[in-house]
Design a protein around this motif. Structure first.
Motif, mmCIF file in Angstrom:
data_model
loop_
_atom_site.group_PDB
_atom_site.id
_atom_site.type_symbol
_atom_site.label_atom_id
_atom_site.label_comp_id
_atom_site.label_asym_id
_atom_site.label_seq_id
_atom_site.Cartn_x
_atom_site.Cartn_y
_atom_site.Cartn_z
ATOM 1 N N LEU A 136 0.743 -1.147 0.069
ATOM 2 C CA LEU A 136 -0.145 0.051 -0.002
ATOM 3 C C LEU A 136 0.956 1.203 -0.030
ATOM 4 O O LEU A 136 1.932 1.291 0.950
ATOM 5 C CB LEU A 136 -0.749 -0.076 1.263
ATOM 6 N N PRO A 137 0.740 2.147 -0.983
ATOM 7 C CA PRO A 137 1.579 3.361 -1.027
ATOM 8 C C PRO A 137 1.233 4.291 0.244
ATOM 9 O O PRO A 137 0.034 4.675 0.670
ATOM 10 C CB PRO A 137 1.225 4.104 -2.281
ATOM 11 N N ALA A 160 5.130 1.067 -13.209
ATOM 12 C CA ALA A 160 4.209 0.183 -13.624
ATOM 13 C C ALA A 160 3.804 -0.591 -12.541
ATOM 14 O O ALA A 160 2.579 -0.948 -12.309
ATOM 15 C CB ALA A 160 4.785 -0.746 -14.607
ATOM 16 N N ALA A 161 4.693 -1.038 -11.603
ATOM 17 C CA ALA A 161 4.372 -1.844 -10.431
ATOM 18 C C ALA A 161 3.564 -0.911 -9.282
ATOM 19 O O ALA A 161 2.618 -1.430 -8.666
ATOM 20 C CB ALA A 161 5.470 -2.434 -9.762
ATOM 21 N N TRP A 162 4.037 0.146 -8.998
ATOM 22 C CA TRP A 162 3.497 0.903 -7.773
ATOM 23 C C TRP A 162 2.829 2.287 -8.309
ATOM 24 O O TRP A 162 2.329 2.884 -7.325
ATOM 25 C CB TRP A 162 4.755 1.132 -6.784
ATOM 26 N N GLY A 163 2.715 2.563 -9.275
ATOM 27 C CA GLY A 163 2.033 3.785 -9.785
ATOM 28 C C GLY A 163 2.793 5.212 -9.809
ATOM 29 O O GLY A 163 3.999 4.931 -9.675
ATOM 30 N N ARG A 195 1.126 -1.133 -17.085
ATOM 31 C CA ARG A 195 0.243 -0.379 -16.279
ATOM 32 C C ARG A 195 -0.592 0.666 -17.023
ATOM 33 O O ARG A 195 -0.217 1.549 -17.961
ATOM 34 C CB ARG A 195 0.892 0.416 -15.107
ATOM 35 N N VAL A 196 -1.917 0.652 -16.827
ATOM 36 C CA VAL A 196 -2.982 1.558 -17.503
ATOM 37 C C VAL A 196 -3.729 2.427 -16.261
ATOM 38 O O VAL A 196 -4.170 1.722 -15.199
ATOM 39 C CB VAL A 196 -3.878 1.062 -18.478
ATOM 40 N N TYR A 216 6.054 7.831 -14.933
ATOM 41 C CA TYR A 216 5.336 8.976 -14.882
ATOM 42 C C TYR A 216 5.229 9.496 -13.465
ATOM 43 O O TYR A 216 5.235 8.699 -12.535
ATOM 44 C CB TYR A 216 4.053 8.907 -15.693
ATOM 45 N N ARG A 217 4.670 10.884 -13.223
ATOM 46 C CA ARG A 217 4.616 11.157 -11.855
ATOM 47 C C ARG A 217 3.376 12.199 -11.926
ATOM 48 O O ARG A 217 3.557 13.416 -12.596
ATOM 49 C CB ARG A 217 5.550 11.814 -10.950
#
Length: 645
Positions: free
Chosen positions: A121-122, A153-156, A392-393, A427-428
């Motif tokens: 969980l971030p 891709a893994a954690w957003g 990741r989308v 991306y951020r």
């Protein structure tokens, strides 16, 4: 077990701590090291655990990951995550002083480009896009994983430069375990932590309690030609509790874990060396509750995670007549599955939904945001090769974020050499402050985006009593549409704009030599990082020239340790060199630091115990990490530990 028992245990610990404080006695925490390769009379029992974190995202193919298990973390049980990263990683920590704010820069990135993940969980603030690493007690983690490079891709959003993964494990060993760590140190530092674990065949409970306080009234010298001054308005008080309940239907069946993490921190904000005095203070409060359900199957497992986070920051400055409070709430849910497909393939899929509400006077009204994301990964593996493709989308408030693909490959050349390579997009997304802050918020900001690549090799060899390890990594990353708060022509205030472009590249090296003898062991470790992170576009205000190094990103960092163990006596020496950095107003010089820690441990059939002593900044170096924020000279910590199994 009643719900009130963990809180009763917490109150008893607080009462003991206050009693010690009234007597003027301070205690410190023992971190004792369990080394599997040491002789039996000086090693320690570590209970069997079950790791709930998904392996595909924990160990991405082609990326460099450093693992800090429970044995290594026992050395740092009295420290926070920022102090662990300073000693054990290539992450550069921007430390504003003992007990103060601590943020990171990973591979030349910004503070908002490092992700922090707690059991999948971030934890980053949706308002700032970052986290204060000084607020993460190492005592609350059973193991840490440090991921270098892009893992968006893994954690957003935000996992651009690297990620710190904090994990808690399930201890199903039947019976009761009680441990207490207490300690004292210079500048009024005192710390108390306790853990209570009880397990049965089908359920278990773990309670961890943490209390820390300090005056931080150290002496410092503003400049070599000026007399010493004493730090003022720097008090720290912190209390935290982590409660976990574990349930399962049978030893190899489905598992349900409920976690609740409460924390309250009060910090005074000391003046800079250019201020006469400060009365500013800040209170940070957090309550994080999470539920994890996992069901194993013949071909893989299924997992569901759900969480509710509520955090607040209250900032007060009577001299400036400021008193503001910011609050955010986050609800998130994730469903995930990992399946084996044939003999060589593994497929992982996760679906995530996150909803956030935030309030602060600077927003005018409540800000809301929702995100929905789909992550998919395919991994192929043989005896010598591993390859992974992931993607990741994601949608943010109904708008599509950039499509994020990634690919990694690894090859085991022989019994000693291992090659790895990885390329990924990153991306951020703009933070809530970037979008809604008044004045200056920009709702039309584009996400930061770009590509990163890395290649590396690892070498391992064992010869008799000797163990050798070497790792070399080269990386480069481009980030376009970098969000920078700047003042435009004719604009009286700063606002975020997509006006910067940053190119980060460099090399990382790690080496370790270990000698194991009948009487114990000796281990040498060293790391060197070179990071060139430059602006590729000029900026007018603030004035930034093309080709200049990013603020607070050192080009050179060296860190290492020497560890010796003789029977039950252990000694470790930490060293770090940090090169000069460019601050917002002035250049911050390079500095060298050395710390020494000695500890003696003993073990009976049902108990463990020990004492330790630690000297920080052995050579009494005067230095700054952040401009105008002094750091302490030589100081000490001592303490003891007791555990009953």
């Amino acid at each position: 077990m009643g719900d009130g028992f963990p809180f009763l245990f917490f109150l008893l610990t607080i009462g003991w701590h206050k009693q010690q404080r009234s007597l003027g006695v301070t205690w410190g925490m023992l971190a004792f090291c369990s080394l599997a390769s040491a002789q039996s009379d000086s090693s320690f029992f570590l209970p069997q655990v079950q790791v709930l974190a998904p392996a595909a995202r924990m160990q991405p193919v082609g990326a460099r990951v450093e693992q800090l298990d429970s044995a290594r973390l026992t050395w740092h049980a009295s420290e926070n995550a920022a102090e662990v990263l300073i000693r054990r990683s290539g992450f550069y920590v921007r430390n504003y002083g003992p007990g103060s704010l601590a943020t990171t820069s990973a591979r030349g990135g910004s503070s908002a480009q490092t992700a922090v993940v707690w059991n999948g969980l971030p934890l980053q603030s949706p308002m700032l896009g970052q986290l204060d690493f000084a607020l993460l007690p190492a005592f609350f983690s059973d193991d840490m994983a440090i991921q270098y490079g892009t893992s968006t891709a893994a954690w957003g959003s935000g996992a651009v430069g690297g990620a710190l993964l904090l994990n808690n494990t399930s201890n199903w060993k039947p019976g009761l375990s009680v441990s207490t760590r207490v300690g004292m140190g210079s500048f009024g530092w005192r710390q108390t932590s306790s853990a209570l674990r009880y397990g049965r065949t089908y359920w278990a409970s773990s309670t961890r309690l943490f209390i820390e306080s300090a005056q931080n009234d150290f002496l410092y010298r503003p400049a070599p030609t000026l007399p010493y001054q004493r730090q003022t308005n720097a008090q720290l008080q912190q209390q935290a509790a982590l409660q976990e309940f574990f349930f399962r239907t049978r030893p190899q069946g489905a598992t349900l874990v409920v976690r609740s993490w409460w924390q309250n921190t009060f910090r005074q904000i000391p003046p800079t060396i250019t201020q006469r005095r400060s009365e500013a203070e800040q209170g940070d409060a957090a309550w994080r509750t999470a539920l994890h359900w996992r069901k194993p199957g013949q071909r893989g497992f299924w997992e569901i995670r759900a969480a509710h986070f509520e955090e607040s920051i209250r900032y007060r400055d009577p001299l400036l007549l400021q008193d503001t409070r910011s609050v955010f709430r986050t609800q998130m849910g994730e469903a995930e599955t990992i399946l084996r497909v044939g003999k060589r393939w593994r497929h992982q899929t996760s679906l995530t939904y996150v909803q956030t509400q935030a309030r602060t006077p600077a927003y005018g009204s409540e800000a809301r945001q929702w995100r929905a994301a789909l992550f998919s990964s395919w991994m192929w593996q043989t005896d010598r090769w591993r390859a992974q493709i992931d993607a990741r989308v994601e949608q943010i408030d109904g708008h599509w974020a950039p499509f994020i693909p990634g690919m990694g490959v690894e090859c085991q050349l022989n019994s000693h050499w291992h090659l790895r390579a990885r390329a990924a997009r990153h991306y951020r997304a703009p933070t809530l402050n970037d979008r809604f802050w008044l004045p200056g918020g920009n709702p039309n900001l584009r996400p930061e985006n770009g590509w990163s690549q890395e290649i590396g090799t690892d070498y391992r060899k064992e010869k008799g009593a000797w163990r050798y390890y070497l790792a070399l990594t080269a990386f480069q990353r481009r980030i376009y549409d970098w969000i920078l708060w700047a003042r435009q022509v004719g604009q009286p205030f700063f606002s975020p704009q997509n006006i910067a472009e940053v190119w980060s590249r460099g090399a990382e090296s790690r080496g370790e030599v270990q000698y194991i003898a009948p009487w114990g062991l000796v281990q040498w470790g060293i790391g060197y990082d070179y990071v060139r992170s430059t602006h590729e576009r000029p900026v007018v205000n603030p004035r930034i020239e093309k080709g200049s190094q990013l603020f607070y990103v050192p080009k050179h960092r060296v860190f290492g340790e020497i560890l010796g163990q003789w029977r039950r006596l252990q000694l470790i020496i930490f060293y770090q060199y940090t090169g000069a950095v460019i601050g917002l107003n002035e250049r911050v010089p390079a500095f060298n630091l050395t710390s020494v820690r000695a500890q003696y441990v003993w073990q009976g059939r049902t108990f463990q115990g020990g004492v330790f002593g630690q000297i920080e900044n052995v050579w009494n170096t005067s230095y700054f990490v952040v401009e105008r924020r002094p750091m302490p000279g030589r100081h000490f910590r001592v303490g003891s530990h007791f555990r009953l199994q």
